[in-house]
Write a protein that holds these residues in place. Structure first.
Motif, short mmCIF file in Angstrom:
data_model
loop_
_atom_site.label_atom_id
_atom_site.label_comp_id
_atom_site.label_asym_id
_atom_site.label_seq_id
_atom_site.Cartn_x
_atom_site.Cartn_y
_atom_site.Cartn_z
N PRO A 240 0.81 -1.22 0.00
CA PRO A 240 0.00 0.00 0.00
C PRO A 240 0.85 1.27 0.00
O PRO A 240 0.32 2.37 -0.19
CB PRO A 240 -0.81 -0.12 1.29
CG PRO A 240 0.03 -0.95 2.20
CD PRO A 240 0.78 -1.91 1.29
N GLN A 241 2.15 1.15 0.22
CA GLN A 241 3.05 2.29 0.11
C GLN A 241 4.35 1.77 -0.50
O GLN A 241 4.58 0.58 -0.54
CB GLN A 241 3.31 2.92 1.48
CG GLN A 241 3.95 1.94 2.48
CD GLN A 241 4.17 2.57 3.84
OE1 GLN A 241 4.68 3.67 3.94
NE2 GLN A 241 3.77 1.85 4.89
N ARG A 242 5.17 2.67 -0.98
CA ARG A 242 6.47 2.25 -1.55
C ARG A 242 7.41 1.97 -0.38
O ARG A 242 7.90 2.89 0.27
CB ARG A 242 7.00 3.35 -2.46
CG ARG A 242 6.05 3.61 -3.63
CD ARG A 242 6.50 4.76 -4.45
NE ARG A 242 7.36 4.24 -5.51
CZ ARG A 242 8.04 5.01 -6.35
NH1 ARG A 242 8.00 6.32 -6.24
NH2 ARG A 242 8.78 4.48 -7.28
N LEU A 243 7.63 0.67 -0.15
CA LEU A 243 8.36 0.25 1.04
C LEU A 243 9.40 -0.81 0.69
O LEU A 243 9.13 -1.72 -0.08
CB LEU A 243 7.38 -0.34 2.07
CG LEU A 243 7.98 -0.94 3.33
CD1 LEU A 243 8.65 0.13 4.19
CD2 LEU A 243 6.91 -1.67 4.13
N VAL A 244 10.58 -0.67 1.30
CA VAL A 244 11.62 -1.70 1.22
C VAL A 244 11.80 -2.26 2.62
O VAL A 244 12.04 -1.51 3.57
CB VAL A 244 12.96 -1.15 0.71
CG1 VAL A 244 13.98 -2.28 0.58
CG2 VAL A 244 12.80 -0.44 -0.61
#
Length: 198
Positions: A104-108
């Motif tokens: 749901p979000q740009r996550l690493v």
């Protein structure tokens, strides 16, 4: 996390400013004990019950621009595990891998593992209630059962049927195999018995 893909640490650090980074760690120690005097424990592996009722690993969001990923991870570990985490000092050599997701979000999500002595692990457990985030973000530490009981359901299969945060279940299974804490065939069997195969 949504649909995720594996990437290297270097690739992850080259992603643009629209990406958030989270670092988490699996902490484990050899454990010679036997459950009921019969079932070998092998290792003690720590996870935590989170504020959202899901199981996860200690750690959290970090900003690589404020220092290294590992500096951020060590800060998070001290906040969540308390004073016993100060001597841990996870480093780049403890890194296992990274996964990225757009939704749901740009996550690493970066994942690490560190072997401790059983005494160090017990000190972490003993001091966890004095952590800054105890009772807030962290509701308690749990040990992962690395065995399957004779009934074929108890132990690791039952544990794997819990709700996990993000990629924590996949990270757990991958780390148990990579670190050879549980034989691959046993891991596959436990995952299948949990109703959620590898």
């Amino acid at each position: 996390m949504g649909e995720s893909r594996a990437l290297s640490r270097a690739e992850a650090l080259r992603l643009g400013p629209g990406w958030r980074h989270a670092c988490h760690a699996l902490l484990y120690a050899p454990c010679p004990g036997r459950l009921f005097g019969a079932v070998p424990l092998g290792h003690a592996v720590l996870m935590q019950m989170r504020f959202d009722g899901r199981l996860g690993f200690p750690g959290g969001f970090v900003d690589p621009r404020d220092g290294s990923l590992e500096e951020g991870l060590n800060r998070e570990l001290q906040e969540e595990l308390g004073p016993g985490a100060a001597p841990l000092c996870l480093a780049e050599g403890d890194y296992l891998g990274s996964r990225s997701a757009e939704t749901p979000q740009r996550l690493v999500a970066h994942f690490y593992a560190k072997r401790l002595s059983l005494e160090q692990l017990r000190a972490l457990e003993d001091g966890a209630t004095r952590a800054k985030e105890h009772g807030l973000e962290v509701l308690g530490l749990v040990r992962v059962p690395l065995y399957t009981l004779r009934d074929g359901a108890g132990g690791l299969p039952a544990f794997l049927s819990n709700a996990f945060a993000g990629d924590a279940r996949q990270q757990l299974l991958q780390a148990l195999g990579t670190l050879r804490l549980v034989p691959e065939a046993e891991l596959r069997r436990a995952a299948a018995l949990s109703g959620q195969p590898l």
